[in-house]
Design an enzyme around this catalytic site. Sequence first.
Site, PDB file in Angstrom:
ATOM      1  N   ARG A   9      73.093  29.306  51.223  1.00 21.83           N
ATOM      2  CA  ARG A   9      73.443  27.875  51.182  1.00 21.83           C
ATOM      3  C   ARG A   9      73.066  27.214  52.491  1.00 21.83           C
ATOM      4  O   ARG A   9      73.362  27.736  53.563  1.00 21.83           O
ATOM      5  CB  ARG A   9      74.963  27.700  50.999  1.00 21.83           C
ATOM      6  CG  ARG A   9      75.425  27.857  49.617  1.00 21.83           C
ATOM      7  CD  ARG A   9      76.778  27.258  49.307  1.00 21.83           C
ATOM      8  NE  ARG A   9      77.717  26.988  50.366  1.00 21.83           N
ATOM      9  CZ  ARG A   9      78.848  26.330  50.188  1.00 21.83           C
ATOM     10  NH1 ARG A   9      79.163  25.869  48.983  1.00 21.83           N
ATOM     11  NH2 ARG A   9      79.673  26.111  51.174  1.00 21.83           N
ATOM     12  N   ASP A  59      84.584  31.643  55.015  1.00 21.80           N
ATOM     13  CA  ASP A  59      83.225  32.104  54.720  1.00 21.80           C
ATOM     14  C   ASP A  59      83.255  33.612  54.515  1.00 21.80           C
ATOM     15  O   ASP A  59      83.430  34.380  55.457  1.00 21.80           O
ATOM     16  CB  ASP A  59      82.288  31.720  55.870  1.00 21.80           C
ATOM     17  CG  ASP A  59      80.835  31.981  55.497  1.00 21.80           C
ATOM     18  OD1 ASP A  59      80.511  33.122  55.100  1.00 21.80           O
ATOM     19  OD2 ASP A  59      80.024  31.045  55.593  1.00 21.80           O
ATOM     20  N   THR A  68      73.671  20.676  53.330  1.00 22.76           N
ATOM     21  CA  THR A  68      73.626  20.156  51.949  1.00 22.76           C
ATOM     22  C   THR A  68      74.405  21.013  50.953  1.00 22.76           C
ATOM     23  O   THR A  68      74.674  20.576  49.836  1.00 22.76           O
ATOM     24  CB  THR A  68      72.167  20.100  51.449  1.00 22.76           C
ATOM     25  OG1 THR A  68      71.671  21.454  51.406  1.00 22.76           O
ATOM     26  CG2 THR A  68      71.284  19.274  52.367  1.00 22.76           C
ATOM     27  N   ASP A  77      80.648  35.809  56.490  1.00 24.81           N
ATOM     28  CA  ASP A  77      80.971  35.891  57.922  1.00 24.81           C
ATOM     29  C   ASP A  77      82.158  36.816  58.163  1.00 24.81           C
ATOM     30  O   ASP A  77      82.177  37.591  59.121  1.00 24.81           O
ATOM     31  CB  ASP A  77      81.296  34.497  58.478  1.00 24.81           C
ATOM     32  CG  ASP A  77      80.037  33.657  58.696  1.00 24.81           C
ATOM     33  OD1 ASP A  77      78.929  34.204  58.591  1.00 24.81           O
ATOM     34  OD2 ASP A  77      80.189  32.449  58.962  1.00 24.81           O
TER      35      ASP A  77
HETATM   36  C1  PRP Z   1      78.192  31.977  49.871  1.00 22.61           C
HETATM   37  C2  PRP Z   1      78.766  32.830  48.747  1.00 22.61           C
HETATM   38  C3  PRP Z   1      77.988  32.376  47.550  1.00 22.61           C
HETATM   39  C4  PRP Z   1      77.785  30.908  47.837  1.00 22.61           C
HETATM   40  C5  PRP Z   1      78.739  30.116  47.004  1.00 22.61           C
HETATM   41  O1  PRP Z   1      77.006  32.513  50.320  1.00 22.61           O
HETATM   42  O2  PRP Z   1      78.650  34.209  48.987  1.00 22.61           O
HETATM   43  O3  PRP Z   1      76.752  33.031  47.398  1.00 22.61           O
HETATM   44  O4  PRP Z   1      78.054  30.710  49.227  1.00 22.61           O
HETATM   45  O5  PRP Z   1      78.535  28.771  47.156  1.00 22.61           O
HETATM   46  P1  PRP Z   1      77.998  27.833  45.988  1.00 22.61           P
HETATM   47  O6  PRP Z   1      78.780  28.187  44.763  1.00 22.61           O
HETATM   48  O7  PRP Z   1      78.298  26.465  46.503  1.00 22.61           O
HETATM   49  O8  PRP Z   1      76.525  28.071  45.836  1.00 22.61           O
HETATM   50  P2  PRP Z   1      76.138  31.886  51.503  1.00 22.61           P
HETATM   51  O9  PRP Z   1      75.069  31.024  50.946  1.00 22.61           O
HETATM   52  O10 PRP Z   1      77.031  31.281  52.538  1.00 22.61           O
HETATM   53  O11 PRP Z   1      75.378  33.150  52.083  1.00 22.61           O
HETATM   54  P3  PRP Z   1      75.892  34.547  52.658  1.00 22.61           P
HETATM   55  O12 PRP Z   1      76.414  35.328  51.495  1.00 22.61           O
HETATM   56  O13 PRP Z   1      74.639  35.124  53.228  1.00 22.61           O
HETATM   57  O14 PRP Z   1      76.942  34.285  53.703  1.00 22.61           O
HETATM   58  N1  URA Z   2      80.986  30.298  50.487  1.00 19.26           N
HETATM   59  C1  URA Z   2      82.007  30.923  51.100  1.00 19.26           C
HETATM   60  O1  URA Z   2      81.835  32.018  51.666  1.00 19.26           O
HETATM   61  N2  URA Z   2      83.208  30.319  51.078  1.00 19.26           N
HETATM   62  C2  URA Z   2      83.447  29.142  50.476  1.00 19.26           C
HETATM   63  O2  URA Z   2      84.584  28.657  50.493  1.00 19.26           O
HETATM   64  C3  URA Z   2      82.361  28.514  49.841  1.00 19.26           C
HETATM   65  C4  URA Z   2      81.142  29.111  49.853  1.00 19.26           C
END
Ligand code: PRP
Ligand code: URA
Length: 206
Positions: free
Chosen positions: A103, A198, A107, A201
């Site tokens: 993400r 997150d 945005t 993280d």
């Molecule tokens: C997070 C999570 C999902 C996404 C959800 O990943 O693990 O994949 O956000 O959000 P959405 O429903 O609004 O798309 P992120 O993109 O932060 O990546 P990461 O897993 O590498 O931290």
């Molecule tokens: N991704 C995350 O890890 N946490 C949230 O709350 C939304 C998207």
Amino acid sequence: MPVHVLDHPLAAHILTHLRDKTTKPATFRTLSYQLGLLLAIEATADIETDDKRIETPLEPMTARVLARVPLVVVPILRAGLGMVQPFTDMFPDVSVGYVGLERDHETAKARSYYCKLPPLAGRHVFIVDPMLATGGSAVQALDVVKQHGATDLRLVCIVAAPEGVAEVEKHHPGAIIHTAALDRELNARKYILPGLGDFGDRLYGT
Ligand code: PRP
Ligand code: URA
């Protein structure tokens, strides 16, 4: 589209500690694994079995084995990786595919950066991603696995927002969602409330 919310006291207990902001990455990883195990069992409760003739030490019998193997688990990188081991530990015949989505912090739109999938036609396909927020990542992952021939689609999450569930329902009405919690809403930055922050993280200490 059915949304199954895991209703189990142990799942609620584990989720409380996952949500707690004082929980450190090592414990967070263990809790993710434990909750992933409960979700893997729940999400596979209705998969088919075949009869199999075997002999116990005492007599022959007709027992049951999983049909339509291998199952396929597809984590959405990177946070979804925290939910793969429960499937590989529980199911001897599992194939693992990967979909990389990230993400954008401004945005909240997901960008694809990786995709490697095994054959999917005729298989039970479990997309695993702990957080279903706007639903953008889940919809993209479902699009990709469908393009690769998947028809039996399940999305397994730890925390889902109503907005994400609605988005998946709009684009993929046939997909089944399993989640440990259905939370209240998204905040202005598209994080789930109350949520757990997150996930990636916290899982990886970044
Ligand atoms: C997070 C999570 C999902 C996404 C959800 O990943 O693990 O994949 O956000 O959000 P959405 O429903 O609004 O798309 P992120 O993109 O932060 O990546 P990461 O897993 O590498 O931290
Ligand atoms: N991704 C995350 O890890 N946490 C949230 O709350 C939304 C998207």
